[in-house]
Design an enzyme around this catalytic site. Structure first.
Site, PDB file in Angstrom:
ATOM      1  N   PHE A 251      -0.023  76.765 -36.797  1.00 26.75           N
ATOM      2  CA  PHE A 251       0.553  77.270 -35.540  1.00 26.75           C
ATOM      3  C   PHE A 251      -0.510  77.573 -34.499  1.00 26.75           C
ATOM      4  O   PHE A 251      -0.313  78.398 -33.617  1.00 26.75           O
ATOM      5  CB  PHE A 251       1.432  78.509 -35.809  1.00 26.75           C
ATOM      6  CG  PHE A 251       2.365  78.329 -36.973  1.00 26.75           C
ATOM      7  CD1 PHE A 251       3.426  77.434 -36.881  1.00 26.75           C
ATOM      8  CD2 PHE A 251       2.179  79.014 -38.157  1.00 26.75           C
ATOM      9  CE1 PHE A 251       4.271  77.227 -37.960  1.00 26.75           C
ATOM     10  CE2 PHE A 251       3.030  78.808 -39.238  1.00 26.75           C
ATOM     11  CZ  PHE A 251       4.080  77.915 -39.139  1.00 26.75           C
ATOM     12  N   GLY A 479       2.593  70.845 -42.425  1.00 27.58           N
ATOM     13  CA  GLY A 479       3.899  71.276 -42.889  1.00 27.58           C
ATOM     14  C   GLY A 479       5.004  70.885 -41.931  1.00 27.58           C
ATOM     15  O   GLY A 479       6.185  71.013 -42.234  1.00 27.58           O
ATOM     16  N   PRO A 634      14.754  63.296 -39.157  1.00 31.04           N
ATOM     17  CA  PRO A 634      15.792  64.323 -39.011  1.00 31.04           C
ATOM     18  C   PRO A 634      15.613  65.568 -39.878  1.00 31.04           C
ATOM     19  O   PRO A 634      15.790  66.684 -39.390  1.00 31.04           O
ATOM     20  CB  PRO A 634      17.069  63.563 -39.393  1.00 31.04           C
ATOM     21  CG  PRO A 634      16.775  62.131 -39.069  1.00 31.04           C
ATOM     22  CD  PRO A 634      15.313  61.948 -39.346  1.00 31.04           C
ATOM     23  N   GLN A 640      11.810  72.190 -38.387  1.00 29.45           N
ATOM     24  CA  GLN A 640      10.952  72.739 -37.328  1.00 29.45           C
ATOM     25  C   GLN A 640      11.745  73.632 -36.378  1.00 29.45           C
ATOM     26  O   GLN A 640      11.249  74.657 -35.928  1.00 29.45           O
ATOM     27  CB  GLN A 640      10.316  71.603 -36.531  1.00 29.45           C
ATOM     28  CG  GLN A 640       9.036  71.086 -37.144  1.00 29.45           C
ATOM     29  CD  GLN A 640       8.240  70.299 -36.138  1.00 29.45           C
ATOM     30  OE1 GLN A 640       8.743  69.378 -35.517  1.00 29.45           O
ATOM     31  NE2 GLN A 640       6.989  70.654 -35.968  1.00 29.45           N
ATOM     32  N   GLY A 706       7.723  70.710 -31.956  1.00 28.97           N
ATOM     33  CA  GLY A 706       7.290  71.902 -32.694  1.00 28.97           C
ATOM     34  C   GLY A 706       7.306  73.176 -31.869  1.00 28.97           C
ATOM     35  O   GLY A 706       7.639  74.247 -32.376  1.00 28.97           O
ATOM     36  N   GLU A 707       6.950  73.076 -30.603  1.00 31.71           N
ATOM     37  CA  GLU A 707       6.840  74.299 -29.805  1.00 31.71           C
ATOM     38  C   GLU A 707       8.096  74.585 -29.005  1.00 31.71           C
ATOM     39  O   GLU A 707       8.522  75.728 -28.887  1.00 31.71           O
ATOM     40  CB  GLU A 707       5.581  74.210 -28.951  1.00 31.71           C
ATOM     41  CG  GLU A 707       4.419  74.078 -29.916  1.00 31.71           C
ATOM     42  CD  GLU A 707       3.043  73.991 -29.343  1.00 31.71           C
ATOM     43  OE1 GLU A 707       2.547  75.026 -28.885  1.00 31.71           O
ATOM     44  OE2 GLU A 707       2.452  72.906 -29.395  1.00 31.71           O
TER      45      GLU A 707
END
Ligand code: MOS
Length: 740
Positions: A251, A479, A634, A640, A706-707
Site C-alpha cells: 500500500f 497481493g 474479476p 481489491q 487499487g486506489e
C-alpha cells in the site's frame, strides 16, 4: 457485471480453474515463500536498535552489553570506512530512498525511532535481545511533530519544488466567483497521520557472491532498490540483483529504498555470510513511511439549484525536516466535477519525523473526503438529492485542460449504485430514520476518482518446446492480483491452460523494473504483454488471433525456445521514459495525456447505524460501483474493491495516530493501539463494475483500480453519519466523543 465471490472450489484447486487467483493454492496451503521465509546455509539475523530521542545528537553509544549476548557477531553503529552515501530522495530530482537521510552515517538524530545500530547474530532472538541492550546518551533538542508545533516550518510547494507533476492548479476566477455565489460552504478538514500496516512486515535478505550482491527484498520497486544501493555502496548497478517475487501487502510502505538496506548489505559483506532482517511491527511506525497529517480549507460555491460554480482548495501537508514529500491534492478536487473556476494551493510543513510517503490514494482520500463532504452540505443547503446533485455536476470534459476524458462513467456508477442500494427509499431529513434497536440510521453517498497513469514497461515472453510459456514483465505482485491478471491474459490470448504459463514479477534479473504503484501496475504490465504477444505470434508464424499450439510452433522453428520482447509506454510519452525505467527512476505518464485526461471513477453508498447512547457507529452495508475500464481479472478486482471499502471504514472510524509532542514520534506503535477494522466492523460489501474498456488509453482497455476503490468511502460514511445524526464532522477518524 457483478463482482463474483470465488466459490470455495475455485479458491483452492489452483491455476487451471477459470477465473480464480493463479496463486491461491500456494497461498492457502502455505507454499508461498515471502522474503522473511527465505533461508540459506549459514544465515545470520539482524535487528535494529532505534533512537529514543526525538531530535538532537548521539553523544555516546554503549554497545558492551549488546556485544556480550551469546551469538552476536556484529554491532554496527556507524558505517565507518564504507564510503556509504545517501540514496537521495525522488522529489529532489534523482533519488531512490524513501528519505535522503541515511542513519548510521553521523551522530544526528532526526526523529524518534530512527535506526541507531544494526545488530547481527546467529538467531533472531539473540539479535533482538542485543538490540534492546544498546544504550545511547543524547544531546536532545525540542521536537516539532504536528502541523501547529512551535518550530515547524511551512513552505509553499510551488516555490520549493520545481516538479511540474506536483504543480498547483488554477483555472478561471475561483475567489471572485465563490464570493458572488449564493450558496457557499467554507470549512476546514483535519486528517490524523496514518500507517500502512500491511500484513507482511518489511523484510530483506542480503547475500554477497564475491563482488555481486543479491538482495531479496519485499518491495514494490526492485529497480530503485538496485540503483539506490548501487549509489549508496558506490558499485555498478549491474553487480546488484534485487528479487521481490511476493509482497504480502504494501500500500505504498515498500515504495522506495528503506534505510536499513545499506547497513544490512555492509554487514553481510563484512561477515561474509547472508543476513536476513524482518522489521518488527512496532518499528514500522517510525522506520518506514506513513500518510502524513494534512489540513484542508475548502471553499465551494454553488447556485441555488446546486450547480457548483467555484472551488478554492488550500491544503497543507506534513513533511520531514530533511525532505519535501510532495502533495498532489488538487488533481482530483479540480476534476471530480465540471467546475470551471478552481484555485488550489499546497503548502508543506517540515516536522521532526521520518519522511512520509505514498499510502493508498495518498492525496485523493483526504481531498475527496473534504470535497464530497462539502458537496453533501450543498445538497442539503439547496434541498437537492445528493445523487441527483452529483449527476447534475458531471462533465465529459476535463475542466482544467479542456480535453475530453478518455472515458468517464461516473454517472453510470452513481445510477447503478443508487438502484442497487435502494437509494430512492431514503428519507431526506437527517435523524428521521431509526432501526428496531433504537439506533439512528443514515445513508450516505460519495463519488471518487483516481488518475489513470501508465508507466513504461517491458514484457518478454518465452515459448518453450514443452508447450509452456514464461512471462517476464515490469511489475510487482503485492497481493493485488497482477500475476493472475498477466497469466490469464497470456493464457487467454494464446488459448493455453493457465498452469502452463509462469509469470515472473519483481525480479531485476529478468526485465527492467519500475515502481509498481499509483494504480498503474495492471495497465502497464498488460499493455507490454499485449504488445509482446503480437511479436511472439509473428515469430511463431501464428495468426494474429486465436489459439496457438505452442509446442508445435516452437518445434517448427527448430529451436528449444522462441522469445519475444516489447517495450511500451504511456500515450504520447517520450521514448526517454525507457531511460528512466532502466535507471530505476519513476516515469509515470498521466493523468493528462496529449489528447485526453484519464481517470478511474467510483461511487460508494454507505449505511450507518449510530447508537444514540454511546455514539458507536456501525457500517452494516456498502455498495460500490467502479469504472476502471475493462476488468482484467474479476476475482482479484472484486477483492481489491472490498479491501478498499474496508480501508475506507478504517479511515472514517478507526485509523489515526497521535504524535508525541514531548518525546517525538508517534504514541501508537502496535495493532492493539493503532486500530484497524476487524471482521466484526465490516458488514455486507457489494461490488459492481461498469466494465467498459477504455480503448483510447491502451490496447487492453484497462484503467487503474487499487486506489480508486478506497477514494470516497470515508466521505460516504461521513455523509451517512450526517444523515443519521445531523452532525457534520470534518476531522478523521470520527470518534465516539464527536457524536456525544
Ligand atoms: Mo500506492 S500508495 O501508489 O502503492
Amino acid at each position: 457485471m457483478t463482482g463474483p465471490r470465488p466459490r470455495p472450489a475455485e479458491a483452492v484447486t489452483g491455476p487451471s480453474v477459470s477465473g480464480g487467483r493463479v496463486d491461491a493454492y500456494d497461498k492457502v496451503t502455505g507454499r508461498t515463500r515471502y522474503t522473511g521465509d527465505l533461508t540459506r546455509p549459514g544465515l545470520l539475523h539482524a535487528a535494529l536498535a532505534t533512537a529514543t530521542a526525538g531530535r538532537g545528537r548521539v553523544v555516546e553509544t554503549d554497545t558492551r552489553a549488546a556485544r556480550a549476548v551469546p551469538g552476536v557477531r556484529l554491532v554496527l553503529t556507524r558505517l565507518d570506512g564504507e564510503a556509504v552515501r545517501s540514496p537521495g530522495h525522488p522529489a529532489a530530482g534523482a533519488g531512490y530512498g524513501f528519505q535522503s537521510f541515511q542513519p548510521l552515517l553521523d551522530d544526528r538524530v532526526a526523529y524518534r525511532g530512527q535506526p541507531l545500530a544494526l545488530v547481527v547474530a546467529d538467531t533472531p532472538a539473540a539479535a533482538a535481545e542485543a538490540a534492546g541492550l544498546v544504550r545511547a546518551v543524547y544531546a536532545a533538542q525540542p521536537v516539532a511533530v504536528t502541523l501547529d508545533a512551535v518550530g515547524a516550518e511551512t513552505v509553499a510547494q510551488a516555490e520549493a519544488l520545481a516538479e511540474p507533476r506536483f504543480a498547483d492548479v488554477s483555472t478561471g476566477d475561483a475567489e471572485g466567483v465563490f464570493t458572488r455565489s449564493p450558496v457557499r460552504v467554507d470549512a476546514v478538514f483535519d486528517f490524523a497521520p496514518q500507517h500502512h500496516v500491511p500484513m507482511e512486515l518489511p523484510a530483506t535478505m542480503a547475500e554477497w557472491h564475491g563482488d555481486r550482491l543479491v538482495v531479496h527484498e519485499s518491495t514494490q520497486n526492485t529497480g530503485a532498490v538496485r540503483h539506490g544501493l548501487a549509489r549508496q555502496l558506490g558499485i555498478e548497478p549491474s553487480r546488484i540483483d534485487v528479487v521481490s517475487h511476493e509482497v504480502g501487502g504494501s500500500f505504498g510502505q515498500k515504495t522506495w529504498l528503506q534505510s536499513h538496506l545499506a547497513p544490512l548489505a555492509v554487514a553481510a559483506r563484512r561477515l561474509g555470510r547472508p543476513v536476513r532482517f524482518v522489521m518488527p511491527r512496532s518499528q514500522t511506525f517510525h522506520a518506514t513511511t506513513f500518510r502524513p497529517a494534512s489540513r484542508h480549507r475548502l471553499r465551494v460555491g454553488a447556485d441555488r439549484s446546486g450547480r457548483l460554480t467555484a472551488v478554492v482548495h488550500e491544503a497543507r501537508q506534513q513533511t520531514s525536516r530533511h525532505d519535501l514529500f510532495p502533495a498532489d491534492f488538487l488533481t482530483v478536487t479540480s476534476r471530480l466535477y465540471g467546475v470551471r473556476h478552481f484555485h488550489g494551493v499546497q503548502l508543506l510543513t517540515r516536522t521532526d519525523v521520518q519522511t512520509p510517503g505514498f499510502m493508498r490514494a495518498p492525496f485523493e482520500h483526504a481531498a475527496v473526503f473534504a470535497l464530497e463532504t462539502a458537496v453533501d452540505e450543498i445538497a442539503h443547503a439547496t434541498g437537492r438529492d445528493p445523487v441527483a446533485l452529483r449527476l447534475a455536476n458531471d462533465t465529459a470534459t476535463d475542466p482544467v485542460t479542456g480535453l475530453p476524458f478518455s472515458s468517464r462513467h461516473l454517472a453510470e456508477c452513481l445510477r447503478r449504485g443508487a438502484a442497487r442500494f435502494g437509494w430512492a427509499a431514503r428519507s431526506p431529513r437527517p435523524g428521521s430514520t431509526r432501526a428496531a434497536d433504537g439506533s439512528l440510521v443514515g445513508w450516505g453517498v460519495a463519488a471518487g476518482a483516481y488518475r489513470a497513469s501508465t508507466a513504461p514497461g517491458v514484457a518478454r515472453l518465452t515459448a518453450h518446446a514443452s508447450g509452456h510459456l514464461t512471462v517476464d514483465v515490469t511489475g510487482h505482485e503485492m497481493g493485488q492480483g497482477l500475476r493472475t491478471a498477466v497469466t490469464r491474459a497470456v493464457a487467454g490470448d494464446l488459448g493455453v491452460p493457465a498452469d502452463r504459463v509462469r509469470t515472473v514479477l519483481g525480479d531485476t534479473r529478468g526485465v527492467p523494473q519500475h515502481l509498481t504503484a499509483g494504480s498503474w501496475g495492471t495497465a502497464t504490465a498488460l499493455t507490454a504483454v499485449h504488445a509482446a504477444l503480437r511479436v511472439l505470434r509473428a515469430r511463431l508464424g501464428a495468426p494474429g488471433t486465436g489459439p496457438v499450439d505452442l509446442a508445435a510452433a516452437v518445434a517448427a522453428a527448430g529451436r528449444p525456445a522462441v522469445a519475444a520482447e516489447a517495450f511500451t509506454r504511456g500515450p504520447g510519452q517520450p521514448a526517454e521514459a525507457g531511460d528512466r525505467l532502466r535507471a530505476g527512476a519513476a516515469a509515470p505518464a498521466g493523468p493528462v495525456y496529449p489528447e485526453f485526461s484519464a481517470f478511474s471513477f467510483v461511487a460508494h453508498f454507505a449505511e450507518v447505524r449510530v447508537a444514540a447512547a454511546t455514539g458507536r457507529v456501525r457500517v452494516p452495508r456498502v455498495v460500490s460501483v467502479v469504472d476502471c475500464g475493462r476488468v482484467a481479472s474479476p476475482v482479484t478486482a472484486a477483492g481489491q474493491v472490498r479491501g478498499g471499502v474496508v480501508w475506507g471504514v478504517g479511515a472514517a472510524l478507526r485509523e489515526g495516530n497521535v504524535p508525541d509532542p514531548v518525546f517525538g514520534g508517534f504514541v501508537h506503535t502496535d495493532l492493539a493501539e493503532y486500530a484497524v477494522p476487524v471482521n466484526a466492523d465490516i458488514g455486507r460489501v457489494d461490488v459492481e463494475f461498469v466494465d467498459e474498456p477504455d480503448v483510447r488509453l491502451n490496447a487492453p482497455g484497462v484503467k487503474g483500480l487499487g486506489e480508486v476503490a478506497f477514494v470516497g468511502v470515508a466521505a460516504a460514511v461521513g455523509n451517512a453519519v450526517h444523515h443519521a445524526t445531523g452532525r457534520r464532522l470534518r476531522r478523521l477518524p470520527i470518534r465516539r466523543e464527536d457524536l456525544l
